[in-house]
Design a protein around this motif. Sequence first.
Motif, PDB file in Angstrom:
ATOM      1  N   ARG A 186       0.842  -1.203   0.000  1.00 11.51           N
ATOM      2  CA  ARG A 186       0.000   0.000   0.000  1.00 11.51           C
ATOM      3  C   ARG A 186       0.874   1.249   0.000  1.00 11.51           C
ATOM      4  N   ARG A 187       0.334   2.313  -0.592  1.00 16.84           N
ATOM      5  CA  ARG A 187       1.026   3.590  -0.662  1.00 16.84           C
ATOM      6  C   ARG A 187       0.123   4.698  -0.147  1.00 16.84           C
ATOM      7  N   PHE A 188       0.755   5.665   0.547  1.00 14.84           N
ATOM      8  CA  PHE A 188       0.009   6.763   1.135  1.00 14.84           C
ATOM      9  C   PHE A 188       0.648   8.089   0.745  1.00 14.84           C
ATOM     10  N   MET A 189      -0.143   9.134   0.783  1.00 14.96           N
ATOM     11  CA  MET A 189       0.375  10.475   0.543  1.00 14.96           C
ATOM     12  C   MET A 189       0.734  11.093   1.891  1.00 14.96           C
ATOM     13  N   VAL A 190       1.993  11.498   2.033  1.00 16.07           N
ATOM     14  CA  VAL A 190       2.504  12.041   3.290  1.00 16.07           C
ATOM     15  C   VAL A 190       3.089  13.421   3.013  1.00 16.07           C
ATOM     16  N   GLY A 191       2.821  14.372   3.896  1.00 14.17           N
ATOM     17  CA  GLY A 191       3.338  15.721   3.738  1.00 14.17           C
ATOM     18  C   GLY A 191       4.814  15.829   4.080  1.00 14.17           C
ATOM     19  N   GLU A 192       5.464  16.846   3.529  1.00 11.30           N
ATOM     20  CA  GLU A 192       6.893  17.050   3.763  1.00 11.30           C
ATOM     21  C   GLU A 192       7.181  17.349   5.229  1.00 11.30           C
ATOM     22  N   ARG A 193       6.339  18.121   5.856  1.00 12.20           N
ATOM     23  CA  ARG A 193       6.571  18.482   7.255  1.00 12.20           C
ATOM     24  C   ARG A 193       6.560  17.252   8.147  1.00 12.20           C
ATOM     25  N   GLU A 194       5.621  16.332   7.881  1.00 16.90           N
ATOM     26  CA  GLU A 194       5.551  15.118   8.694  1.00 16.90           C
ATOM     27  C   GLU A 194       6.780  14.241   8.480  1.00 16.90           C
ATOM     28  N   LEU A 195       7.291  14.200   7.243  1.00 20.40           N
ATOM     29  CA  LEU A 195       8.498  13.416   6.992  1.00 20.40           C
ATOM     30  C   LEU A 195       9.690  13.968   7.752  1.00 20.40           C
ATOM     31  N   LEU A 196       9.837  15.279   7.755  1.00 18.54           N
ATOM     32  CA  LEU A 196      10.955  15.892   8.473  1.00 18.54           C
ATOM     33  C   LEU A 196      10.832  15.648   9.976  1.00 18.54           C
ATOM     34  N   GLN A 197       9.624  15.712  10.498  1.00 18.73           N
ATOM     35  CA  GLN A 197       9.440  15.425  11.923  1.00 18.73           C
ATOM     36  C   GLN A 197       9.837  13.994  12.238  1.00 18.73           C
ATOM     37  N   LEU A 198       9.520  13.076  11.339  1.00 17.98           N
ATOM     38  CA  LEU A 198       9.879  11.680  11.546  1.00 17.98           C
ATOM     39  C   LEU A 198      11.390  11.484  11.494  1.00 17.98           C
ATOM     40  N   LEU A 199      12.068  12.177  10.568  1.00 22.08           N
ATOM     41  CA  LEU A 199      13.520  12.061  10.478  1.00 22.08           C
ATOM     42  C   LEU A 199      14.208  12.623  11.714  1.00 22.08           C
ATOM     43  N   ARG A 200      13.688  13.723  12.251  1.00 20.39           N
ATOM     44  CA  ARG A 200      14.305  14.327  13.445  1.00 20.39           C
ATOM     45  C   ARG A 200      14.238  13.399  14.655  1.00 20.39           C
ATOM     46  N   ARG A 201      13.289  12.496  14.658  1.00 22.42           N
ATOM     47  CA  ARG A 201      13.156  11.553  15.769  1.00 22.42           C
ATOM     48  C   ARG A 201      13.862  10.226  15.510  1.00 22.42           C
ATOM     49  N   SER A 202      14.559  10.120  14.363  1.00 21.92           N
ATOM     50  CA  SER A 202      15.236   8.881  14.011  1.00 21.92           C
ATOM     51  C   SER A 202      16.628   8.835  14.640  1.00 21.92           C
ATOM     52  N   THR A 203      17.233   7.660  14.574  1.00 24.08           N
ATOM     53  CA  THR A 203      18.579   7.459  15.125  1.00 24.08           C
ATOM     54  C   THR A 203      19.507   6.913  14.054  1.00 24.08           C
ATOM     55  N   CYS A 204      20.781   7.019  14.277  1.00 22.22           N
ATOM     56  CA  CYS A 204      21.802   6.555  13.335  1.00 22.22           C
ATOM     57  C   CYS A 204      21.859   5.032  13.341  1.00 22.22           C
ATOM     58  N   GLN A 205      22.001   4.434  12.172  1.00 23.00           N
ATOM     59  CA  GLN A 205      22.081   2.983  12.076  1.00 23.00           C
ATOM     60  C   GLN A 205      23.436   2.451  12.523  1.00 23.00           C
ATOM     61  N   GLN A 206      24.473   3.316  12.559  1.00 25.15           N
ATOM     62  CA  GLN A 206      25.815   2.854  12.947  1.00 25.15           C
ATOM     63  C   GLN A 206      26.028   2.933  14.450  1.00 25.15           C
ATOM     64  N   CYS A 207      25.689   4.105  15.028  1.00 26.96           N
ATOM     65  CA  CYS A 207      25.968   4.281  16.454  1.00 26.96           C
ATOM     66  C   CYS A 207      24.728   4.495  17.301  1.00 26.96           C
ATOM     67  N   GLU A 208      23.552   4.493  16.671  1.00 21.58           N
ATOM     68  CA  GLU A 208      22.277   4.720  17.350  1.00 21.58           C
ATOM     69  C   GLU A 208      22.202   6.085  18.018  1.00 21.58           C
ATOM     70  N   GLY A 209      23.019   7.011  17.515  1.00 26.81           N
ATOM     71  CA  GLY A 209      22.948   8.368  18.027  1.00 26.81           C
ATOM     72  C   GLY A 209      21.827   9.141  17.373  1.00 26.81           C
ATOM     73  N   LYS A 210      21.448  10.259  17.990  1.00 24.83           N
ATOM     74  CA  LYS A 210      20.366  11.084  17.472  1.00 24.83           C
ATOM     75  C   LYS A 210      20.775  11.750  16.150  1.00 24.83           C
ATOM     76  N   ILE A 211      19.780  11.956  15.276  1.00 25.69           N
ATOM     77  CA  ILE A 211      20.008  12.681  14.030  1.00 25.69           C
ATOM     78  C   ILE A 211      20.059  14.176  14.343  1.00 25.69           C
ATOM     79  N   ASP A 212      21.060  14.830  13.807  1.00 24.99           N
ATOM     80  CA  ASP A 212      21.173  16.277  14.004  1.00 24.99           C
ATOM     81  C   ASP A 212      20.197  16.979  13.061  1.00 24.99           C
ATOM     82  N   PRO A 213      19.127  17.617  13.570  1.00 29.88           N
ATOM     83  CA  PRO A 213      18.130  18.246  12.685  1.00 29.88           C
ATOM     84  C   PRO A 213      18.722  19.307  11.761  1.00 29.88           C
TER      85      PRO A 213
END
Length: 563
Positions: free
Chosen positions: A75-102
């Motif tokens: 399934r595919r959904f339409m997602v806004g740019e603002r929501e994607l950026l909010q999701l990325l800011r809450r993500s972590t690094c796959q190498q060290c599990e550190g926070k993403i620098d917004p």
Amino acid sequence: MDVLNEAIMDVDTSDSDDEFELDKLIHDIFEESSGEEEDNEVDEGADSEQKEERKIHDMWSGVQDSDEFCLLKDRRFMVGERELLQLLRRSTCQQCEGKIDPSTIHEGEYIAAGIKYKFKCSNGHPGKWISTPFYGGRSFVHMVMQLMVILSGGSWERFSLGARFMNLAVGSATNFYKMQLQYRVAIEKFFLSHIQSIHKKLGGIPLSVAVDVRYDTPGFSANRSTAVFMDTSTQFIVHMEVGDSREVERHSPRMEKLLVERGLSFLVNGSPLVVWEVVSDASRTIISIMKTDPYKHLQHSLDVWHKSKKLASTLADLAKRSPFKELLPWIRSIVNHFWWCCSTCHGRVDKLLHRWSGILSHINNKHVWPGGRCRHPEGCEHPEGGSWLQRDSKAFKELRKIVTNREWLGTMKYYTNCRQTWAVENFFSHTLLHYCPKQNSYSYDAYNIRNMLAVIDHNHHKEREVAVGQDGAPYSQAQVSRRTKQWVAYERKRPKDFSYIPELMSACMQETYGRPLSTFSNSKKAMDLKTLQPNLSGKPNPGSKSLLAQMKGRKQQLKPQQL
């Protein structure tokens, strides 16, 4: 869904606070608030929306487990740019599990119908996130959008215009038309396989084939035309021919003869079908073709509806004149009598003519005459508002001229089987008009594949059942007939399931896998037509700048001289 899944993969599952914030964000994206007022708004149309989603899911529930189907059924959904950026800011690094620098989040390279983000974590590790999977080195979402437009019979211009209104990234028109060249190959293969399956199903059965020709524009300036050959019993389209006016030196009316001859030659000599009868409208071109040697052994029938319409029109024009007003109440009865004669003569022209002439006795209130009689029950009355005609009246004498007209009686041999071409005309007016609107102009290849898609659509959905409600009663729809100005009712059919679409989309994807755009080309037929005459003028294009300068020069000469 792919967008959320790939972003959620980067989230640190050990942090309970982050999990709570992520769940809240997902709920916000899909508007699943826990407030009572908002819940009521969501549930108001929940049942109907769930039914629609189930219909969509049913199309993809039985697909195979190939790479293409696995991508397509997600399934595919339409997602806004603002929501994607909010999701990325809450993500972590796959190498060290550190926070993403917004502050490091920024867009990467251009991706058609998608987006790519690059970022760094608090420890300086680079990362990226892409909103679409890739298939054969191309954006998969972009390919799905292109196939959606082509296979649904839509227009890329209208789709992209609507996308502009909502600031939706869909890719360029140039890429769409380039990719369409390769999608064409898959559609042509799918269509050939589909028609072969129809031939296998009907092979060996004597067929009565209805034929009709449709032009891409009204009048005598058509560029392309379509001839459809349909079995009158099963209403399967067994063959289709597409023609271009360049094949007949830009004389559009000649395309009918070209396509009908080409199609009949294939059905009679090159297919496993057994054709014993050809049904058409009263086209002089087709009538002359059926009298030639290759086809004169076939039974040729004409559409009885067109003949009845001509009869009604002739009688109506006569009844408009004052001396013949007595005929007006009899028009419907006379037309119905002609239909009855055609449907009960059992292929015998002498029987049809004998019964047809009986109307001259019936209309005089004589129901038994030497050599014949009326077949209606005893006590038959004249039409409401009318009266029996006298043999010495002007109205009867004119009617006798019409009934006994030599040209009219000479064509009766074409109506002994009481055939119609309404199914072909219905296909033209509804299905084909959806895929090939006459107000749009298409290249030869685009016009050809759209005709193929219309045929596939028709053959797959011609046996749809009538839609019924919870009480078991069929759904009906009332509307006013434009011809009779009377209310009529129609039973509504079940929605189309388009069960063939997953396989067709997969075939189109496979046809483009690993192939560069530079290798996509037009069909051999399209290239041959360009060599015949590249455009209507027959001359090379002198260039838009040169033409514009000439036009401005002519306008300048027309301006009045300044004093």
